[in-house]
Design a protein around this motif. Structure first.
Motif, PDB file in Angstrom:
ATOM      1  N   ILE A  53       0.804  -1.238   0.000  1.00 43.84           N
ATOM      2  CA  ILE A  53       0.000   0.000   0.000  1.00 43.84           C
ATOM      3  C   ILE A  53       0.833   1.282   0.000  1.00 43.84           C
ATOM      4  CG2 ILE A  53      -1.946  -1.157   1.124  1.00 43.84           C
ATOM      5  CD1 ILE A  53      -1.203   0.185   3.729  1.00 43.84           C
ATOM      6  N   LYS A  54       2.129   1.161   0.345  1.00 40.27           N
ATOM      7  CA  LYS A  54       3.042   2.312   0.354  1.00 40.27           C
ATOM      8  C   LYS A  54       2.404   3.537   1.036  1.00 40.27           C
ATOM      9  CE  LYS A  54       5.498   0.783  -3.788  1.00 40.27           C
ATOM     10  NZ  LYS A  54       4.820  -0.518  -3.870  1.00 40.27           N
ATOM     11  N   PRO A  55       2.153   3.431   2.327  1.00 39.54           N
ATOM     12  CA  PRO A  55       1.455   4.511   3.040  1.00 39.54           C
ATOM     13  C   PRO A  55       2.337   5.750   3.218  1.00 39.54           C
ATOM     14  CG  PRO A  55       2.213   2.866   4.603  1.00 39.54           C
ATOM     15  CD  PRO A  55       2.515   2.325   3.234  1.00 39.54           C
ATOM     16  N   ASP A  56       1.696   6.895   3.419  1.00 39.05           N
ATOM     17  CA  ASP A  56       2.437   8.139   3.682  1.00 39.05           C
ATOM     18  C   ASP A  56       3.039   8.129   5.086  1.00 39.05           C
ATOM     19  OD1 ASP A  56       1.894   9.470   1.212  1.00 39.05           O
ATOM     20  OD2 ASP A  56      -0.152   9.756   1.910  1.00 39.05           O
ATOM     21  N   ILE A  57       2.300   7.586   6.049  1.00 45.09           N
ATOM     22  CA  ILE A  57       2.753   7.565   7.450  1.00 45.09           C
ATOM     23  C   ILE A  57       2.522   6.175   8.033  1.00 45.09           C
ATOM     24  CG2 ILE A  57       2.465   8.555   9.763  1.00 45.09           C
ATOM     25  CD1 ILE A  57       1.335  11.071   8.464  1.00 45.09           C
ATOM     26  N   ILE A  58       3.509   5.702   8.799  1.00 45.23           N
ATOM     27  CA  ILE A  58       3.397   4.424   9.502  1.00 45.23           C
ATOM     28  C   ILE A  58       3.538   4.703  10.995  1.00 45.23           C
ATOM     29  CG2 ILE A  58       4.439   2.132   9.827  1.00 45.23           C
ATOM     30  CD1 ILE A  58       5.803   2.729   6.980  1.00 45.23           C
ATOM     31  N   PHE A  59       2.593   4.216  11.789  1.00 42.15           N
ATOM     32  CA  PHE A  59       2.708   4.264  13.254  1.00 42.15           C
ATOM     33  C   PHE A  59       3.241   2.906  13.696  1.00 42.15           C
ATOM     34  CE2 PHE A  59      -0.400   7.439  12.165  1.00 42.15           C
ATOM     35  CZ  PHE A  59      -0.077   8.507  13.003  1.00 42.15           C
ATOM     36  N   LEU A  60       4.426   2.915  14.305  1.00 42.62           N
ATOM     37  CA  LEU A  60       5.136   1.660  14.546  1.00 42.62           C
ATOM     38  C   LEU A  60       5.508   1.480  16.011  1.00 42.62           C
ATOM     39  CD1 LEU A  60       6.515  -0.861  13.358  1.00 42.62           C
ATOM     40  CD2 LEU A  60       8.486   0.569  12.801  1.00 42.62           C
ATOM     41  N   ASP A  61       5.027   0.391  16.592  1.00 43.24           N
ATOM     42  CA  ASP A  61       5.399   0.044  17.965  1.00 43.24           C
ATOM     43  C   ASP A  61       6.816  -0.522  17.970  1.00 43.24           C
ATOM     44  OD1 ASP A  61       5.349  -0.682  20.678  1.00 43.24           O
ATOM     45  OD2 ASP A  61       3.210  -1.157  20.571  1.00 43.24           O
ATOM     46  N   ILE A  62       7.493  -0.424  19.105  1.00 39.99           N
ATOM     47  CA  ILE A  62       8.853  -0.969  19.222  1.00 39.99           C
ATOM     48  C   ILE A  62       8.831  -2.494  19.167  1.00 39.99           C
ATOM     49  CG2 ILE A  62      10.921  -1.136  20.684  1.00 39.99           C
ATOM     50  CD1 ILE A  62      10.497   1.612  19.569  1.00 39.99           C
ATOM     51  N   ASN A  63       7.867  -3.102  19.850  1.00 45.59           N
ATOM     52  CA  ASN A  63       7.816  -4.564  19.966  1.00 45.59           C
ATOM     53  C   ASN A  63       6.711  -5.139  19.088  1.00 45.59           C
ATOM     54  OD1 ASN A  63       9.873  -4.694  22.064  1.00 45.59           O
ATOM     55  ND2 ASN A  63       8.333  -3.778  23.389  1.00 45.59           N
ATOM     56  N   LEU A  64       7.100  -6.048  18.189  1.00 47.96           N
ATOM     57  CA  LEU A  64       6.149  -6.765  17.353  1.00 47.96           C
ATOM     58  C   LEU A  64       6.208  -8.245  17.734  1.00 47.96           C
ATOM     59  CD1 LEU A  64       7.065  -4.932  14.047  1.00 47.96           C
ATOM     60  CD2 LEU A  64       5.060  -4.520  15.465  1.00 47.96           C
ATOM     61  N   SER A  65       5.247  -9.020  17.258  1.00 48.88           N
ATOM     62  CA  SER A  65       5.124 -10.406  17.729  1.00 48.88           C
ATOM     63  C   SER A  65       6.314 -11.285  17.333  1.00 48.88           C
ATOM     64  CB  SER A  65       3.828 -11.027  17.192  1.00 48.88           C
ATOM     65  OG  SER A  65       3.858 -11.085  15.772  1.00 48.88           O
ATOM     66  N   ASP A  66       6.955 -10.986  16.202  1.00 53.67           N
ATOM     67  CA  ASP A  66       8.066 -11.827  15.742  1.00 53.67           C
ATOM     68  C   ASP A  66       9.388 -11.070  15.623  1.00 53.67           C
ATOM     69  OD1 ASP A  66       7.209 -10.242  13.697  1.00 53.67           O
ATOM     70  OD2 ASP A  66       7.332 -11.785  12.142  1.00 53.67           O
ATOM     71  N   GLY A  67       9.494  -9.929  16.292  1.00 57.41           N
ATOM     72  CA  GLY A  67      10.736  -9.152  16.228  1.00 57.41           C
ATOM     73  C   GLY A  67      10.517  -7.737  16.718  1.00 57.41           C
ATOM     74  N   SER A  68      11.420  -6.846  16.342  1.00 58.14           N
ATOM     75  CA  SER A  68      11.336  -5.456  16.803  1.00 58.14           C
ATOM     76  C   SER A  68      11.115  -4.503  15.635  1.00 58.14           C
ATOM     77  CB  SER A  68      12.633  -5.062  17.521  1.00 58.14           C
ATOM     78  OG  SER A  68      13.672  -4.875  16.578  1.00 58.14           O
ATOM     79  N   ALA A  69      10.816  -3.269  15.983  1.00 54.66           N
ATOM     80  CA  ALA A  69      10.672  -2.222  14.973  1.00 54.66           C
ATOM     81  C   ALA A  69      11.955  -2.063  14.164  1.00 54.66           C
ATOM     82  CB  ALA A  69      10.319  -0.907  15.654  1.00 54.66           C
ATOM     83  N   PHE A  70      13.103  -2.292  14.795  1.00 55.87           N
ATOM     84  CA  PHE A  70      14.378  -2.125  14.095  1.00 55.87           C
ATOM     85  C   PHE A  70      14.592  -3.231  13.061  1.00 55.87           C
ATOM     86  CE2 PHE A  70      15.018  -0.233  18.381  1.00 55.87           C
ATOM     87  CZ  PHE A  70      15.008   1.091  17.967  1.00 55.87           C
ATOM     88  N   ASP A  71      14.085  -4.440  13.363  1.00 59.57           N
ATOM     89  CA  ASP A  71      14.137  -5.527  12.373  1.00 59.57           C
ATOM     90  C   ASP A  71      13.329  -5.141  11.142  1.00 59.57           C
ATOM     91  OD1 ASP A  71      15.595  -7.152  14.158  1.00 59.57           O
ATOM     92  OD2 ASP A  71      13.748  -7.897  15.084  1.00 59.57           O
ATOM     93  N   LEU A  72      12.135  -4.617  11.378  1.00 59.55           N
ATOM     94  CA  LEU A  72      11.279  -4.199  10.264  1.00 59.55           C
ATOM     95  C   LEU A  72      11.911  -3.058   9.492  1.00 59.55           C
ATOM     96  CD1 LEU A  72       8.634  -4.239   8.658  1.00 59.55           C
ATOM     97  CD2 LEU A  72       7.631  -2.754  10.413  1.00 59.55           C
ATOM     98  N   LEU A  73      12.468  -2.105  10.205  1.00 57.59           N
ATOM     99  CA  LEU A  73      13.071  -0.944   9.553  1.00 57.59           C
ATOM    100  C   LEU A  73      14.229  -1.347   8.646  1.00 57.59           C
ATOM    101  CD1 LEU A  73      13.128   2.090   9.194  1.00 57.59           C
ATOM    102  CD2 LEU A  73      14.441   2.274  11.302  1.00 57.59           C
ATOM    103  N   GLN A  74      15.023  -2.310   9.075  1.00 54.69           N
ATOM    104  CA  GLN A  74      16.134  -2.800   8.252  1.00 54.69           C
ATOM    105  C   GLN A  74      15.603  -3.375   6.935  1.00 54.69           C
ATOM    106  OE1 GLN A  74      19.789  -2.960   9.262  1.00 54.69           O
ATOM    107  NE2 GLN A  74      19.589  -2.888   7.046  1.00 54.69           N
TER     108      GLN A  74
END
Length: 235
Positions: free
Chosen positions: A28-49
């Motif tokens: 969907i390529k959103p304009d803004i993402i609201f991102l929690d630090i902790n996700l069920s299978d990793g962290s926000a930093f894993d996703l960001l990478q």
């Protein structure tokens, strides 16, 4: 809260895991993402990478507003990388301001580099950390070690560097004192924050001042003298 406080924001989807979030964001390529630090299978930093790699291939912008309960390490990383975050419980006024900033950053040159800086700052040693300095029109990225000193000018702060022209930023020196206090910086006077590693000399006459590597002479507040002397002895 988004629906009531930011009616112009359309919610396109949500995900609870790194894998699901990555797929959704790429679709969907959103304009803004609201991102929690902790996700069920990793962290926000894993996703960001992963998103940084995807962004290079698929050519889309990232505008992330992080949400966190009290992760002090993460908050320091966000501050130094000039990335917005919301502390839980989230206040409506802060949410509105964060969305406003995210919209503005779409127009700021160099703002897309914030997330690479954030990832570097999370993984690198203190002496290799970078800082994002945002003006009205640009986001300048520099090494923390390149900063000689910061000088307060009302609600603005001017940065002086070893190898670049000065830069005025619309944040108070107190905010940068909080950001840089663990990076070898010391507020030695109401108007001056210095990088201790760039002190060239300590002069005891005329009430006492330090001479910096750019040859500026910065006065030391009386109540700060003992602390500065102690720090300089350990250089």
């Amino acid at each position: 809260m988004l629906r009531t406080s930011c009616p112009d924001v359309q919610i396109l989807g949500d995900a609870g895991s790194v894998a699901a979030a990555r797929e959704l964001i790429n679709n969907i390529k959103p304009d803004i993402i609201f991102l929690d630090i902790n996700l069920s299978d990793g962290s926000a930093f894993d996703l960001l990478q992963l998103l940084e790699n995807d962004r290079q291939k698929n050519k889309f912008d990232l505008r992330i507003i992080f949400t966190t309960a009290s992760n002090q390490f993460a908050i320091q990383a966000f501050r130094i990388s000039a990335i917005d975050y919301l502390l839980k419980p989230i206040l409506s006024s802060e949410l509105i301001e964060a969305v406003k900033k995210a919209k503005h950053l779409k127009k700021v040159e160099g703002a897309d580099n914030q997330y690479r800086v954030l990832l570097d700052n999370v993984s690198k040693k203190d002496e290799e950390k970078k800082i994002c300095l945002s003006t009205l029109n640009e986001m300048r990225i520099c090494s923390v070690n390149e900063i000689i000193r910061c000088e307060a000018e009302h609600n603005y702060t001017t940065f002086h560097f070893t190898n670049n022209k000065p830069l005025m930023v619309s944040k108070t020196i107190k905010e940068y004192e909080e950001m840089l206090k663990d990076q070898g910086f010391e507020r030695i006077h109401q108007s001056h924050l210095i990088n201790i590693s760039h002190v060239k000399a300590l002069v005891k006459r005329e009430g006492g001042f330090v001479k910096m590597k750019d040859d500026t002479e910065i006065p030391i507040a009386r109540r700060k003298k003992e602390a500065i002397l102690a720090k300089l002895k350990h250089l």
